[in-house]
Design a protein around this motif. Structure first.
Motif, short mmCIF file in Angstrom:
data_model
loop_
_atom_site.label_atom_id
_atom_site.label_comp_id
_atom_site.label_asym_id
_atom_site.label_seq_id
_atom_site.Cartn_x
_atom_site.Cartn_y
_atom_site.Cartn_z
N VAL A 12 0.93 -1.24 -0.21
CA VAL A 12 0.18 0.11 0.03
C VAL A 12 0.80 1.08 0.02
O VAL A 12 0.66 2.05 -0.72
N THR A 13 1.78 1.34 1.04
CA THR A 13 2.75 2.29 1.00
C THR A 13 4.29 1.84 1.42
O THR A 13 4.36 0.82 2.10
N GLU A 14 5.41 2.20 1.08
CA GLU A 14 6.59 2.03 1.49
C GLU A 14 7.50 3.14 1.95
O GLU A 14 6.95 4.40 1.91
N GLY A 15 8.59 3.10 2.42
CA GLY A 15 9.49 4.00 2.56
C GLY A 15 9.31 4.47 4.39
O GLY A 15 9.87 5.65 4.50
N LEU A 16 8.68 3.80 4.97
CA LEU A 16 8.59 4.09 6.36
C LEU A 16 9.88 3.73 7.31
O LEU A 16 10.55 2.72 6.67
N ALA A 17 9.87 3.86 8.35
CA ALA A 17 10.91 3.37 9.21
C ALA A 17 10.32 2.03 9.91
O ALA A 17 10.58 1.09 9.33
N PHE A 18 9.57 2.13 10.93
CA PHE A 18 8.91 1.16 11.54
C PHE A 18 7.51 1.42 11.86
O PHE A 18 7.18 2.25 12.70
N GLY A 19 6.62 0.79 10.87
CA GLY A 19 5.09 1.06 11.27
C GLY A 19 4.58 0.38 12.36
O GLY A 19 4.85 -0.84 12.44
N GLU A 20 3.99 0.89 13.38
CA GLU A 20 3.34 0.04 14.51
C GLU A 20 2.13 0.87 14.96
O GLU A 20 1.82 1.95 14.40
N SER A 21 1.27 -0.12 15.74
CA SER A 21 0.10 0.52 16.23
C SER A 21 -0.79 1.03 15.19
O SER A 21 -1.54 2.00 15.49
N PRO A 22 -1.22 0.14 14.15
CA PRO A 22 -2.09 0.57 13.20
C PRO A 22 -3.59 0.58 13.83
O PRO A 22 -3.91 -0.37 14.42
N ARG A 23 -4.28 1.52 13.25
CA ARG A 23 -5.79 1.90 13.70
C ARG A 23 -6.33 2.12 12.28
O ARG A 23 -5.93 3.01 11.54
N TRP A 24 -7.59 1.90 12.18
CA TRP A 24 -8.51 2.03 11.27
C TRP A 24 -9.48 3.09 11.79
O TRP A 24 -10.24 2.89 12.74
#
Length: 287
Positions: A12-24
């Motif tokens: 879906v998307t890239e170039g992040l460091a560390f994605g955490e705690s995703p919420r809709w």
């Protein structure tokens, strides 16, 4: 029986460091971009916006009060922050008196009870982490510890009836359940599922299953109470957390990144991605 996903996860998307705690939330996937202080929202097309920058590097996590105000756990600082209508951040609860170890994850149930985990005693010599705890912040602002001896506390989820809290114990290879009492206290601790893996972020679906992300094994797994594996979604890098979202809550979003050890989490690498795959049942409960 272990069944692999028939669908390949898309980026879906890239170039992040560390994605955490995703919420809709409000039609977009929100997540914490650890190592940057950013809280990011991503739409279905991969367009992303930095919605807030917080005075924390890692760990930090997010959820919302029933009235829609954003909460941010500033883990190393021991503070639970709240965003006001003007965008400012104020202290919602001070957790420093309960632990000198960092706090990690948050979930707010349907009654406005806030659960935050992590913290706990200092690690033993030679150990990276000590046993964790779960604390409760009630709607009237009172703060108290409601569970202890959590083996590296990670993702948490509350069932739709507000009666059960499920906690990922990464270092014990299990999901642990507690009954939630009327006053928010936790009781009847039990193993919800023993796992062949290391659960990190979790979410629940309408068929009574839980999805958990697993960093070392580079996948997300759907399990039912008792531990039977229903589905596995593989990735080419560590999976840190997952969340069911999308218009019908049947899209599984996965926060993934290459894992190089705790000492490299704040480096310049930007291997973080958000992946998505169609799920068999919609998300329920909290978060």
């Amino acid at each position: 029986m272990q069944a692999s996903s028939g669908n390949k996860a898309r980026v879906v998307t890239e170039g992040l460091a560390f994605g955490e705690s995703p919420r809709w939330h409000d039609g977009r996937l929100w997540l914490c971009n650890w190592g940057t202080g950013e809280i990011i929202a991503v739409d279905d097309h991969g367009n992303r916006e930095i919605v807030l920058t917080v005075p924390a590097v890692l760990p930090y996590s997010i959820d919302w009060l029933p009235d829609g105000r954003l909460l941010v756990v500033s883990g190393r600082e021991g503070l639970l922050l709240r965003q006001e209508a003007d965008g400012s951040l104020v202290t919602h609860a001070d957790l420093r008196g309960l632990s000198k170890s960092p706090w990690n994850e948050i979930v707010v149930d349907g009654r406005g009870n806030i659960y935050v985990n992590g913290g706990g005693p200092a690690p033993a010599p030679g150990q990276q982490f000590g046993p964790g705890t779960v604390v409760l912040v009630t709607p009237d602002g009172a703060v108290r510890q409601v569970a202890e001896n959590i083996a590296f506390a990670n993702g948490m989820a509350v069932t739709p009836d507000n009666r059960t809290l499920i906690v990922a114990e990464s270092h014990a290879n299990r999901l642990t359940a507690f009954d939630i009492a009327a006053d928010g206290s936790l009781a009847n601790r039990r193993v919800w599922a023993d796992l062949d893996g290391f659960p990190d972020g979790i979410c629940l679906d309408s068929e009574g299953a839980a999805w958990y992300a697993d960093v070392p094994n580079k996948h997300c797994v759907r399990v039912v109470e008792g531990g039977e594996v229903l589905q596995t979604v593989n990735a080419d890098r560590g999976c840190f957390a997952c969340m069911l979202g999308g218009a019908d809550r049947k899209t599984l979003f996965i926060a993934a990144a290459e894992w190089r050890g705790f000492e490299h989490m704040t480096g310049d690498a930007r291997t973080g991605q958000v992946l998505s795959v169609e799920a068999p049942a919609p998300g329920v409960g909290w978060p």
